[in-house]
Each structure stands twice: as structure tokens, then as C-alpha cells.
Write a protein that holds these residues in place. Sequence first.
Motif, short mmCIF file in Angstrom:
data_model
loop_
_atom_site.label_atom_id
_atom_site.label_comp_id
_atom_site.label_asym_id
_atom_site.label_seq_id
_atom_site.Cartn_x
_atom_site.Cartn_y
_atom_site.Cartn_z
N ASN A 1 47.69 14.41 9.97
CA ASN A 1 47.29 15.82 10.07
C ASN A 1 45.79 15.98 9.82
O ASN A 1 45.22 15.33 8.94
CB ASN A 1 48.06 16.66 9.06
CG ASN A 1 49.56 16.50 9.19
OD1 ASN A 1 50.10 15.44 8.92
ND2 ASN A 1 50.24 17.55 9.62
N TYR B 1 51.53 27.74 13.89
CA TYR B 1 52.05 26.62 13.10
C TYR B 1 51.29 25.31 13.37
O TYR B 1 50.82 24.65 12.43
CB TYR B 1 53.54 26.43 13.38
CG TYR B 1 54.13 25.18 12.78
CD1 TYR B 1 54.41 25.09 11.43
CD2 TYR B 1 54.37 24.05 13.57
CE1 TYR B 1 54.92 23.93 10.87
CE2 TYR B 1 54.89 22.90 13.03
CZ TYR B 1 55.16 22.84 11.67
OH TYR B 1 55.65 21.69 11.13
N PHE B 2 51.17 24.90 14.61
CA PHE B 2 50.56 23.60 14.91
C PHE B 2 49.08 23.59 14.57
O PHE B 2 48.53 22.55 14.18
CB PHE B 2 50.78 23.24 16.38
CG PHE B 2 52.18 22.80 16.68
CD1 PHE B 2 52.67 21.60 16.17
CD2 PHE B 2 53.03 23.58 17.45
CE1 PHE B 2 53.97 21.18 16.43
CE2 PHE B 2 54.32 23.17 17.72
CZ PHE B 2 54.80 21.98 17.21
N LEU C 1 50.90 21.88 22.88
CA LEU C 1 51.71 22.39 21.78
C LEU C 1 51.78 23.91 21.86
O LEU C 1 51.11 24.54 22.68
CB LEU C 1 51.11 21.95 20.44
CG LEU C 1 50.98 20.44 20.22
CD1 LEU C 1 50.43 20.13 18.83
CD2 LEU C 1 52.33 19.74 20.41
N THR D 1 59.71 16.22 19.66
CA THR D 1 59.09 15.30 18.70
C THR D 1 59.01 13.91 19.34
O THR D 1 59.77 13.57 20.25
CB THR D 1 59.90 15.22 17.40
OG1 THR D 1 61.23 14.78 17.69
CG2 THR D 1 59.96 16.58 16.72
N LEU E 1 54.99 16.04 20.81
CA LEU E 1 54.17 15.98 19.60
C LEU E 1 53.80 14.54 19.27
O LEU E 1 54.59 13.62 19.48
CB LEU E 1 54.95 16.60 18.43
CG LEU E 1 54.26 16.69 17.07
CD1 LEU E 1 53.05 17.61 17.14
CD2 LEU E 1 55.26 17.19 16.02
#
Length: 885
Positions: free
Chosen positions: A115, A184-185, A197, A214, A251
Motif C-alpha cells: 500500500n 476506498y482504493f 479500480l 482480487t 487488483l
Amino acid sequence: MSLRKRMLNDMDHDISEHIARETQDNIDRGMSPDEARYAALRKFGNVGLVKENTREVWSMVWLEQLGKDLRFSLRMLRKNPSFTLVAILTLALGIGANAAIFSLVRGVLLRPLVNRDENRLIYIRQSADGLNVDNINFSVPEIEDLRTSVKSVSEFGEFSQTVFTILGLGEPRVVRAGVVDGSYFEVVGLHPVLGRLLDMHDDGPKAEGAIVLTYRFWTNVFKSDPSVIGKTVRLDNGIFGMRPATIVGVLEPSIPYPSDTEIISNVVTSPHHLSATMVTGRVHRMTELFGRLAPGATIEQARAELTGVYATINQDYPADYPKQDRYGIDAKLLREQITSKARTVLLVLLAASGLIFIIACSNVANLILARTVRREGELGIRAALGASTGSLRRTLLAENLLLCGAGAALGVLIARPMVAVLARYASRFSVRALDLKVDSTMLWVGAGLALLAAVLLAFVPRLPSANASQGLTHASGGTRVAGGTNRRLRIFAMIQIAACFVLLAGASMLVKTLLSLQAAQTGLDMHHVLTFNMPVTTYGKTPDEVASFYRETLRRIQGIPGVDAVSIGSEIPWRDAGQFGSGLHFTADGQVHGAPEQDPRGHFRTISPGFFASLGVPIIAGRDFNASDRRGAESVVIISQTVAQRMFPNRDAVDRHIILTDPVLKFIPNFSAAPTRIVGVSADVDDEHIVPGPIMTLYYPFEQVMFGGRLFVHTSTDPYALVKPITTVVRDMSTDQPLERAATLADVRAEVLTPDRLNTFVFGGFALVALTIAVVGVAGVLAFSVSARTREFGIRLALGSQPYQLLKGVIVEGAVMAGLGILAGAGAGYVLARLAGSYFQDMHMPGAIVVGVSAFLLLAAAVIASALPAIRAARVDVIQALRAE
């Protein structure tokens, strides 16, 4: 000055002059000064090394000498294959276990997240200590309050866990899903590997349905097929409805937190998330909350601000945050949140592997000590001829480097399959372990442990010196050396036994726990009940049509040969534990009713007629549900025996009423909170806990409250032989109806017990390795003791002692050594357990039975290990023993 010293001084002076001239000649030949000096020293020997005293040259010469020592040590080790093999295998076990555990610890606790700016990414949770719940989801109004008032968090991202039936990609499939908002992403800082996304354009009730796969789901199910991008599917959310959606991206590989989802979709794919009750209900908590710290803000500032804002919310809405429930809020860095559950078990594993390393090093130290005593003549002669203690120590270091290097290489090979087992074990504590792979770190860990062990073991033996009297008097000094060494051997052996006892006690406690779980009686027919996941699908159907579909499906399955009973329920015992939370508040007629949160909680279940017969559960009073208990008819309920005893003590519960008072009921569509008549009382079915106990459960007819999705089939034949015909019936009824995860109740329970089995397997494996090494250590110590006391035993036999007395003496010696080690281990284990208990709440002391069994096993192992040396002592030849010196 002695003649020897004067000769050495003269030699130093002459050789220094030769070295100086040779160095200059080498420089004239084109060498660098360091190379020239080193070449001169090699030509004229090491005497001049003292005079030169340059660090670089000394290092080069020392390394050259170490190389010679390594070649010499290799020849010596090849002459002692048994010693070499045992030492390498012992070190391989110790180093391999530590390398595997460290790889696991690094992969789960230390490896960076993918992340973006992970040090600013936080996870926000609320808790209710009064309800004994430490992580409660948020409602939409709560999130909006925080988003409006909290400034130290620049962005919030929402994630709701749910389950969809996905249609349009071959056979219908139930998938674990996350429903997220458009930010969110961006908040969690992840990227696509294919497509795009979800973003802010995917928010709102008018957006088109969109799905992100995913990475694991895409590679495992779709075999990394890029053509899935752009395909349109249907997502069925059971009673909440169905929506079309388009696959827009894949993702990147990342940590699937807060759950191991397969798809992530936008809010519009879940009609329930768009409902008025979801948007306005403050206690309708379905969403987990992520945040990103504002520039310059710290996690401490965010916690303080969140706490202040949350206190204001509690004051503004006191009915939704009862004081006795003690609601609170907290925030953690996402990395800490992900690893929090795994930290305790991994640290325990790390401590266990550390004990294995100590045991292994102690065992090899025993071997080296015993071997050093046998080589004392050789070492004494070398010392008398001028070898310094440092030179002798370097020889031992070279030998240990070879042993530990070979042990590390073998240990790394052993560690690779261990990592796979440990990753599976740790995955139930942290999703980070799901993608754990062996990397080069394990090689460095193995090399580091090998070097550490080699240095430690090089300083274990006590070496002779040129001035020591035992240097050339092997016969006289041998007894003194052997006696001192024997004491050190015993100490190392007791250390092994102590560490082994700690591991063995822990493993025995886990074995006892597992056996008690497996032996617990459930009250269900475990081996003759076949279960399926068969979720309710509502696409294009009215509630009556859905009920008709299930009635007809059950009727057809009932007609399959071998089927005794069939029914629908809302939860498979143990597998689905906790999906309805801690239950719903309820009361009963005749009870004093206060605030809803003060009412007792009961587990909410929906079942079809025949459910209790399918599971082999008796109806104690009243009746079972029947075909008349359907939509539009009188609302009825069956209660468990514990509910009847608590709500209606010394009274008949049948024909009385249950009233659900939980505030969450207003968010469940087509559900009435009106009083419901009790038509039956069943025996308790604890489908939440492996070891059953009294449980309060409320059963509602499936056709009146259309939750369900679990099929139960009772048969007196082989249950798995019915999987194919049952699947055929369901497919004939509807090609869009999923039917998955067929298993008997016995296998479901075994599946749920897998973590406990893994606990026992991992720690039991460590304990077995430790026990094996400790047994070898005890046998080695006693074998050395017997060989050192051969002359003593010969004299005792000559004076009339019986062989059995010597046999008994050696075995008692081993038992005493084991007993002292056990006492030391018990003391150390008690201190460690108390210390760990102050940090880890789940840490418990082993019981007296566990400690006793562990001690007995170690004593028995020590006695067995003593047998062979004891037999050798009893068979000593008197004449040879008396001539030995």
C-alpha cells in the motif's frame, strides 16, 4: 633471558631485514606495497609478522592460516563420520527450525505492505467493553459524523463484507465480497494490474454496477485470463435482490484485509446498502472504516481527535450508546491491525525455535567437549611445540565452521517445507501468511545462525597451553580434564532437558486440549448428516415462488433412495458460527421488560419442517414446524430448552409468546417484531462452540422469515454417495442455484478443529525434535562418563561388585540428570509463563496432569537413553580395564 628467547630475537632481526629487502624487490617488480609485504612474509614465514604489525597484512595471513585449518579440519571430520553426521543433523534441525520461523515472522510482521504510504494508512474501530466486543462495524451516520468533524484524517474509505452469488461466468458460484465506496482504493493506496479500480465515478445510486477481481481469485479461477475484463455478470444478494455488474479490473497482489475477499464491488451492486434503513440507521453497523492521516498528523493526534468527536456523538445520541455497554473508538496503523492477532503466536513460535537452537547447540557442545578430551594428547603436544591458545582456538573454529556451515545448508533445505506448513498454520491468525514465500532471507538467517553457533562452540572446550603441566602428561592429566569436562557435559545435558521439558509441557497441553475437543459430545448425528451451502436466490422470483422452489427441491431430494430426511436451515453448525453476531435481544410474555439492551440475547435461526429430525435432535415439548407454517399464517417459533428454563421456569412454555426487541430488526426486510407463539421446545443445539454448553436459540419457520441457504440430508447409507444425485436434482430445478461445500457434520467439525490440530502438530513437532536431541545428549554424556571411568569400573568389578550394580548406577545417573533438568525446566517454564501472561491474555499455565505426563516422558526417555551406556559399563573387561593406563 632464556636461550630460546635469545634465539627468537636474533631470528626476528635477521628475518626482518630479509623481509624489508624482499618487499622492496617486489615493489620494483610492480606489486603494490601491501601485496609486496604479504608476499615477503609468505616467503620468510610468520615470525616477522609480529614486527610488521599491520592490520591488513595480519588479516590476510590469518585468513590464509584459517584456510589451512579448514583443510586440516575437513580431513579430521572425514575420519570421524559418526561424530560429523550427528553434529550436522543436530545443527540442521536447530538452524532449520529457526530459519523457517524467522521467515514466517519476517513475512507476517516485518515485510512492508504494498500500500502507498503505509505509515499514513490507519484502521479505525469502535468497541463495546460492556458487551465484551472489541471490534464493531460502523453505520453510515457514524461515518458521516467522523468525516465531517475529524481533521487529522484527510480521507475515509468504507468496506462492507458480504456474500454474493455470481451468475454469468459458467456455473453459479458463491463468492466472498467487499462492497466499497468510491474513495476506498485511493485511501488504501492500491493499484490495478489489469483494467482500473473503483473511483468516485462509481459512487451513488445511479452508477453502473462495477466489480474488481482480487489477484488470487483472478489467477486461481480465471487462470489469469485478461478477457474477463468487460464481461457483465449478475450479483445475487439473496433476499436483498440482484444487480448486474461489469468486471472493470484486477487488483494487484495485496493483503486481503479485513477479509479474504474474491471480488470487490461498488455500493450500487448491493440494494441493501442503498436502502433508507442502511443510510439513516445509526445502529445499523455493517461497514469497516479505513483512513489516511492528513499531512503532518500523527496517529496519536488522530486517536485524540477521534475520541473527542466520538464522545460528542455518544452525548448527542445516548439511546444508541448505552453507558453500560461502554462504547469507545480507537485507531491503529493498518500494519499493526493486520498483525495484531498473529504477533502473540509468532512470538511464542520464535521462543520455541529459540529453545530448539539452545538444545541443538548444547548437544553439539557435548559432542565437541567429549571429542576434545579424546584429542587432549594431540592438543597438548601441539601446545608444547609452541602452538598458542589462539592458534588452537582457530583450529576448533575452523572445524566448527565446517560443521555449522553444513548444518546450515541442510537446515535451509529442511526449512523450506517447514515454511509451507507454518504459513498454513499462521494464515488463521493473519492474512499476510496466505502469500508467504521462501526468499533469500532464509539463506542469510541460516548463515548467521551457523556463524553464531560456530563461534560459541569454538569457546566451549578448555584448551591446554605450553606451560600447563598436562600438556605432555596425558596419563596424569587425563583424569582431571575428563572430570572437569564431565561436569560441563552434565550441565549442557541438563540445559537440553530443561528446554525440552518446557516445549514438551506446552505440546502436551495442546494435545490434551485437542483430545478433549474431539471427545466432546455434540448431541447430533455426526456421521449420517450431509450438509451443503445452498444460498437463497431471488432473481425474478416473488417470495412465494422462492418458497415454492425450496419446497419442491426438498420433495425431490426426499425421493432419492437412501435419503431419510431433508431440510433447510440458516447455519451449518460450527462452520457458520458467528454469522449472526452475538444474537438478538428478546423477551417473553410474563417478563418485566425494560430497555431492549437489557433483555437477554438469543441466537436467531430459520429452519424448515424436518430440521430436527435431519440432525437427530429431539423435540422435548410441543411440535415441529409443518407445511401450514408459511407466509400469511400465524407467526410461530420453537425455542431451545435453555430458553424455556430461563424464561418460563417451572411453567409450560408451549403456547406462550416470544417478542424480539433488538433494534436491528427494523433493518431486516419482511420481518415482524410482533409477539410470536411458541409451538415447541427442542433440545439444545450448540452450533457455535466445539464443546457444547447451554445455549439460547430461537427457531423461526423458513417460509415465514426467508433466511436460509443451508441444506441438511440425513441418510443411513454413505452420505457422499448422495452428492451427485442431489446435485442433479438441484440443477434440474434451476441452473442458477449454487450448491457447494458438501460435507458431513463430522467432517465440518474436523475442518473447524484444523487450527487446533495445526497447533498440536507444530508444537508437537518442535517438542519431538527437542526430545530426540535431548535423548541423544543424555546418551552421549553417559557414554563419555562410562568411557572415562573404565578403569574405575574394572577395579570395582575386581573387588566384587556385580554387573547389575554398575548397570543400575549408570541408569540412576541418567535419571538424576534428567530429574535435575526437569526441575530447572519447571522453574524456568513457570517464570516464562508468568512473564508471558503479563503480556498475552490467552496464556495459561499447564495443569498438573500435563506437567506430570511431560516429566514422565522425559524421565522414561532418559532411562532408555541410559541403557546402552549402562550395558557397556556392566560388560567392562576387568583385565583390559586394569591394563588401560
